[in-house]
Design a protein around this motif. Structure first.
Motif, PDB file in Angstrom:
ATOM      1  N   UNK A 193      -6.269   5.218   2.531  1.00 18.71           N
ATOM      2  CA  UNK A 193      -6.572   4.388   0.744  1.00 18.71           C
ATOM      3  C   UNK A 193      -6.991   4.204  -0.354  1.00 18.71           C
ATOM      4  N   UNK A 194      -6.880   5.415  -0.118  1.00 17.99           N
ATOM      5  CA  UNK A 194      -7.769   6.600  -1.828  1.00 17.99           C
ATOM      6  C   UNK A 194      -5.912   6.798  -2.566  1.00 17.99           C
ATOM      7  N   UNK A 230      -7.407  -2.082   3.858  1.00 19.57           N
ATOM      8  CA  UNK A 230      -7.900  -1.864   2.782  1.00 19.57           C
ATOM      9  C   UNK A 230      -7.544  -0.057   1.818  1.00 19.57           C
ATOM     10  N   UNK A 231      -5.802  -0.449   1.467  1.00 26.71           N
ATOM     11  CA  UNK A 231      -5.929   0.111   0.384  1.00 26.71           C
ATOM     12  C   UNK A 231      -6.556   0.076  -0.860  1.00 26.71           C
ATOM     13  N   UNK A 232      -6.945   0.604  -1.740  1.00 28.97           N
ATOM     14  CA  UNK A 232      -7.447   0.551  -3.322  1.00 28.97           C
ATOM     15  C   UNK A 232      -6.743  -0.444  -4.157  1.00 28.97           C
ATOM     16  N   UNK A 266     -13.377   2.913   8.091  1.00 32.61           N
ATOM     17  CA  UNK A 266     -13.831   3.697   7.779  1.00 32.61           C
ATOM     18  C   UNK A 266     -14.171   4.114   6.685  1.00 32.61           C
ATOM     19  N   UNK A 267     -15.291   4.908   5.975  1.00 32.62           N
ATOM     20  CA  UNK A 267     -15.404   5.159   5.158  1.00 32.62           C
ATOM     21  C   UNK A 267     -14.108   6.333   4.326  1.00 32.62           C
ATOM     22  N   UNK A 268     -14.224   7.296   5.463  1.00 34.34           N
ATOM     23  CA  UNK A 268     -13.696   8.047   4.664  1.00 34.34           C
ATOM     24  C   UNK A 268     -11.698   8.167   5.380  1.00 34.34           C
ATOM     25  N   UNK A 269     -11.172   7.636   4.839  1.00 35.41           N
ATOM     26  CA  UNK A 269      -9.323   7.037   5.161  1.00 35.41           C
ATOM     27  C   UNK A 269      -8.726   7.454   4.145  1.00 35.41           C
ATOM     28  N   UNK A 270      -8.371   9.175   3.747  1.00 37.09           N
ATOM     29  CA  UNK A 270      -7.633   8.897   2.426  1.00 37.09           C
ATOM     30  C   UNK A 270      -6.739   8.458   2.424  1.00 37.09           C
ATOM     31  N   UNK A 282      -0.591   2.269  -0.485  1.00 44.95           N
ATOM     32  CA  UNK A 282      -0.009   0.760  -0.203  1.00 44.95           C
ATOM     33  C   UNK A 282       1.466   0.338   0.472  1.00 44.95           C
ATOM     34  N   UNK A 283       1.883   1.226  -0.190  1.00 47.97           N
ATOM     35  CA  UNK A 283       3.311   1.325  -0.562  1.00 47.97           C
ATOM     36  C   UNK A 283       4.024   2.228   0.461  1.00 47.97           C
ATOM     37  N   UNK A 284       3.381   3.449   0.709  1.00 49.72           N
ATOM     38  CA  UNK A 284       3.477   4.056   1.911  1.00 49.72           C
ATOM     39  C   UNK A 284       3.608   3.062   3.410  1.00 49.72           C
ATOM     40  N   UNK A 285       2.436   2.327   3.152  1.00 52.81           N
ATOM     41  CA  UNK A 285       1.682   1.433   4.530  1.00 52.81           C
ATOM     42  C   UNK A 285       3.400   0.540   4.753  1.00 52.81           C
ATOM     43  N   UNK A 286       3.493   0.017   3.994  1.00 53.31           N
ATOM     44  CA  UNK A 286       4.546  -0.823   4.225  1.00 53.31           C
ATOM     45  C   UNK A 286       5.604  -0.154   4.367  1.00 53.31           C
ATOM     46  N   UNK A 287       5.971   0.739   4.364  1.00 53.57           N
ATOM     47  CA  UNK A 287       7.630   1.799   3.769  1.00 53.57           C
ATOM     48  C   UNK A 287       7.818   2.412   5.347  1.00 53.57           C
TER      49      UNK A 287
END
Lengths: 334, 334, 334, 334, 334
Positions: A304-305, E297-299, A298-302, A310-315
């Protein structure tokens, strides 16, 4: 050890004669002398024939007047244990049991007994330990010589029957070990050993229960060959036979319990495995789902910005995984 | 407690003599006096021998004229329960049962009884509670003294047999608990306890059923030693033996039902686990599929450009997940 | 209802006396008069004692001369069903069965019968329906009064035994329902009910089969107390006992079939669940694979550039899913 | 078909009288004449009563002097099969079996026989085929008329017993089909049919084995009613009863084997399904892994830049899938 | 081979006559001469009738005076094995067993024997090997001719009974193979063979145990037809029958053990398969998870920018996969 009778005699290992009056034993009599010894009524003659040839059988039949059917049974091995009444003598077949070799293989050795009023003829093709025991005990029990050949038969049969008990003790111990191992570490191979013991017990039962039944019949009816006082000895053998066969039946009962326990424990482990499968799948799939979500385009996936997206996702992955793990551990699924 | 007979006497715990005419008891007679007491015909002598030595056995055999085979059985423990008729006396072997320790371990204590016309000799290597009970009751029942040694034997054997019932009650209660737990919370460890009870019942049956069978035989034939009036007491013991052995058989039947129930419930739980596995897999895979779809890299995927595409995707994931969850909950798979 | 006998008398519910000559009934006689009534030989006295106290037992024993062992059995409840012969009377224990409460709990009520030549004493601590029935029928059957107390005993015992059949009918109907439900909707909870019925049948069998065996023995030997003509009535009771115990055995056989059916059907459902799991996994994984392919990041993937690539991908997903679904539906896995 | 006896007579279907001297049959005699016919000693009277009313029973009892207990049993249906001896006659209950309807429903029809020295009374509420057969055969066997009513009873009972064998043949054939289907295509619904056959065999056994046991007892003791020559016929019926009940037991044994086979094959199919599940999961997961790898977003993934990278990826997916498929096919998991 | 009797005679295969005085055999006598030969009391006539026609039966019945019921049984095949006593002769039915064809199909061939004081008539519709054996042995045993037709019957029956043992040996060997295969490679098809053997043993038991029971009864009561000396031969047949039926029972016991073993091993394999499923799923899911993570897709995912990020990812996948593989191999799940 084996004495070769020179001309025309039966190949005998041992011939013992007991004068019941003087209580004197004559060991190692010549086979040729048997007829003479038997003439004297007070004499009890025991002839032990090992590994007999065809002519031995014929001479035995002639000397003692055995019926050709009993000689036939003696010749053909693997008879079932039995006590048969023939005119003038009993023909008895029984088996000595022994565990041999490293795997405790069960060996059953056939012993044929011809029991007459004042003689006992034993025929066997394999060595029988009880023959040695009986020979020794007969000498010791000479003060009860008045019971005649019946006492000798008692000593011999009892020696064989009593030998079953320590053997059953060994099997019983092995079964206790098996049982412990089933409730303990559980080895799926235990089933093979349960099966092997089952077979052993089956063979042992085969070699004892028919005897028990026949003795039961014998003791209930009139026994013209033996005196009343000798009767009590056969009662004792019968009692031991019951004890042995009861023990076998108990071990069989217990073994089938062990089998049931094995199957139940095995089923429980299956349940455990399935629970674990469910748990692992659930954890991995949940964590993968998170990765899948952030793999969307998705273009708008907050998130990701975000700098620490990334760390949040991994955690969050670790968090979800650990949370599920702890929960499943708590409900005992892992 | 234990009285040491000085010179050459048998080591006796207790010797009681009852004059059936005067109904007077003489407690703690000297072992040396037994021969004298037995001469008077109206006397009933009870000698209780605990933990006997080899020489005790010999003196017993000499004093009462016991057959060497019965002495032999007495010496070798772990006989099967039995009633044997010897000239002038009965030789009885039976077992007192008790649950001991925190795990309710079953303990079977052997009691050998020599029952003669006017004496009773009890031999045991472990303490037997029923001996105390019988001693007390014998004094109380002195008004029925005319039944002689038979009454004493009845009191003793009945005390032992009746003690089985409360013990079976304990086992029965434990089984009810087990059953409740199986249909309730279900503990996979229950199988181990079922197995332990099974073994206990097996041992109890072994120590009762042979006695029952022998009493059955005894009661059906002529009993020359005891008067007709004493017969009714042994009928009563027989009745109690049947009751005990019936109860044991019933508990065994019930235990095997419990076992079956355990296996069925265990199987049902397996089904439940599999359903849950299917359900969880289905939910997670479906949700992951949505993430997979929006992770595709097509140039033209309108949703990806939408402002709330991501939110929409997440909501559809939650929607699909929740929908499946509710459905599977409804059909009872979760 | 209960009549209190003033001084020293036994607390009796009902005492009925029948003069077999005049066929006249005297209901509600005084307990104090029993001795007098029994003196007249033609009188049949039936004394029904409910919930007796210790002194009642003593008076009963004195009045009728009951042996203290039978009084003892009467006092201690939970005897096994039996028929015992005492000098001058039979002592009979049997159980009336009833299903009570909403859960059809099985209640077994003990009835002790003392059956003498011209009296019948019934003792019970709980109300027994058959006592009422027997009282009514005895009056109706007065034309067969010559059969004496035997006829009364027949009426009473038959009323109890016949009551088992409708009760077994209820259980049988419940089992048919269970069976239908197993092959129909299948409820995993059925196992609990199967188990409950199994227990009921076990208890019922316990309260019938011992009686059957005893009647069998009684009918085969000489019965000095009753005349030959009364014999046919006890034959009839025996026939009904066989019918009841056969029915119980058949229900037990059927129940174990139901159990087997339950387990098989349960196993089949497990197979079905596993098939479904395989099917759903296969469909979802296949569809996810398509998403995975188009989620790859190759520079050159022509489909990604197509205008309808996304739609094509979605359609191929639906196509694959639907195709697999139809196939698996066809082979009966879904 | 049914003949209505005008005034006060019993409603009889058929009454046949045979003069054993002249061997002349008198068919369709009037019920009113039975008393007269029975006076002549050489006459054998067979009265067949269908669907009797309460007054029929009373007249029967009066005419033949039947005991009220046997009339009672006759009135109450669903008696167990039996042979009861009453003064002057035997009362026999047995069941004719038939498979009816499209589902081969088992129907058991009760037949009550009163067998006296020179009469036979049959009572049934449903039509019994064997009655017709026996009527026909009795006329044909008139040369053996000297065997009297015993021969007629033999013909009738034998006709019923022999009819069980073809019926068991039908069941046996159906079981062979079932067995083939289990080892062949395997239909999980077979369990329902196994269960249905099990019930049929249970009912059949119930209606045969009690008869067998009673005949066994009858043949072993003195039979005063019938001559020695008639005895051989009942021996023959007994032989057929054994054959029928042996066949039933064999079918039951076989059915339980079929059940075991069903469960084993069912277990094997479960194993097969699990193997397939493992296989399909493995293949799909492996292929998906490839897609997952090339879905990673690393900047430097050389394959992504290759011209034929995508094709290569697809081909490697197909390759891995096919390779695994072939391997799993080879080890027989798919 | 088959000799056709010209006019009106019975179609006989073989008729042998033995003069017990002169011990002379007359082979192949004419059927027409049977009546004459039978007049001489010392003659023993053996008539072997193969595949008889309806008129053969009638002539047999007339010549020897057979009861029509025994002729009936002879005519209707598939009788159960039995020994029936008729006036003047015994009627014996037994079965010869043989394994035929490549699949060792069990064939049971019926042999009907009429055994009279000085004749033996054998009737069979299929060739019976034992008839040849008996014919040969009878000639050889002519020195025991004084035992008459009883000896001939013994030789014939014993030949049939003894033939069961090698056949059971073949089955036993096959079972050992099966057992090895179950604990060895495990073939799920073994269940079909276990089932086939079970059926064979069931049929064999059916054709032996009824005979055993009948012989038991025969030997226990007075046997007026045969002399005491012949009795010992029938005792021998009985002994062999017991041996055969014991062997069958043992094989059945063993087979049910094999069946249990099969089921347990089958269950174990199921557990193994489930473990493998869990293992493979775990490995593939874990590896896929890594791919999933780097597909996000994280930046800001530093690894994606690394030069060797991709290689690192691949290596970590291989590492995780290999690590899990080794671990699961170690705990024996793979």
């Amino acid at each position: 050890m084996r004495r070769q009778i020179p001309a025309g005699g039966i190949k005998l290992i041992k011939t013992v004669c007991l004068d019941t009056k003087t209580k004197a034993f004559t060991d190692n009599c010549l086979a040729a002398d048997i007829s003479e010894l038997r003439i004297i009524e007070d004499n009890i003659v025991w002839a032990d024939v090992a590994d007999p040839t065809s002519s031995d059988f014929e001479e035995l039949a002639e000397e003692f007047g055995f019926h050709h059917l009993s000689i036939e049974d003696c010749r053909n091995e693997h008879q079932r244990p039995k006590v048969e009444e023939y005119p003038g003598y009993y023909f008895i077949v029984l088996y000595e049991a022994q565990l041999v070799g490293p795997n405790d293989r069960l060996e059953l050795r056939e012993l044929n007994i011809f029991l007459g009023k004042n003689y006992l003829v034993t025929v066997h093709s394999q060595p029988i330990r009880a023959v040695e025991t009986a020979a020794r005990l007969w000498h010791e029990w000479s003060d009860r010589a008045e019971h005649g050949s019946g006492l000798l038969a008692y000593i011999l049969i009892d020696a064989i029957v009593d030998d079953y008990l320590p053997l059953l003790g060994v099997i019983s111990d092995r079964m206790d070990d098996l049982e412990d191992s089933i409730f303990g570490e559980f080895q799926s191979g235990a089933i093979e050993e349960i099966f092997a013991i089952k077979k052993k017990l089956l063979y042992l039962r085969r070699s004892v229960t028919p005897l028990r039944d026949v003795f039961n019949t014998l003791l209930r009816r009139e026994q013209p060959i033996f005196a009343r006082e000798t009767h009590v000895y056969f009662q004792d053998v019968f009692d031991h036979l019951i004890r042995v066969s009861d023990t076998i039946d108990n071990l069989r009962d217990m073994l089938s319990s062990t089998m049931d326990a094995y199957l139940s424990v095995s089923g429980n482990r299956m349940n455990m495995i399935m629970k674990r499968l469910t748990s692992i799948s659930t954890i991995l799939m949940s964590v993968t789902l998170v990765a899948g979500i952030y793999g969307m385009n998705f273009d708008l996936m907050p998130e990701l910005k975000w700098q620490y997206g990334y760390v949040f996702a991994l955690l969050s992955m670790v968090g979800i995984g650990a949370g599920l793990y702890l929960y499943l551990k708590k409900v005992n699924w892992l």
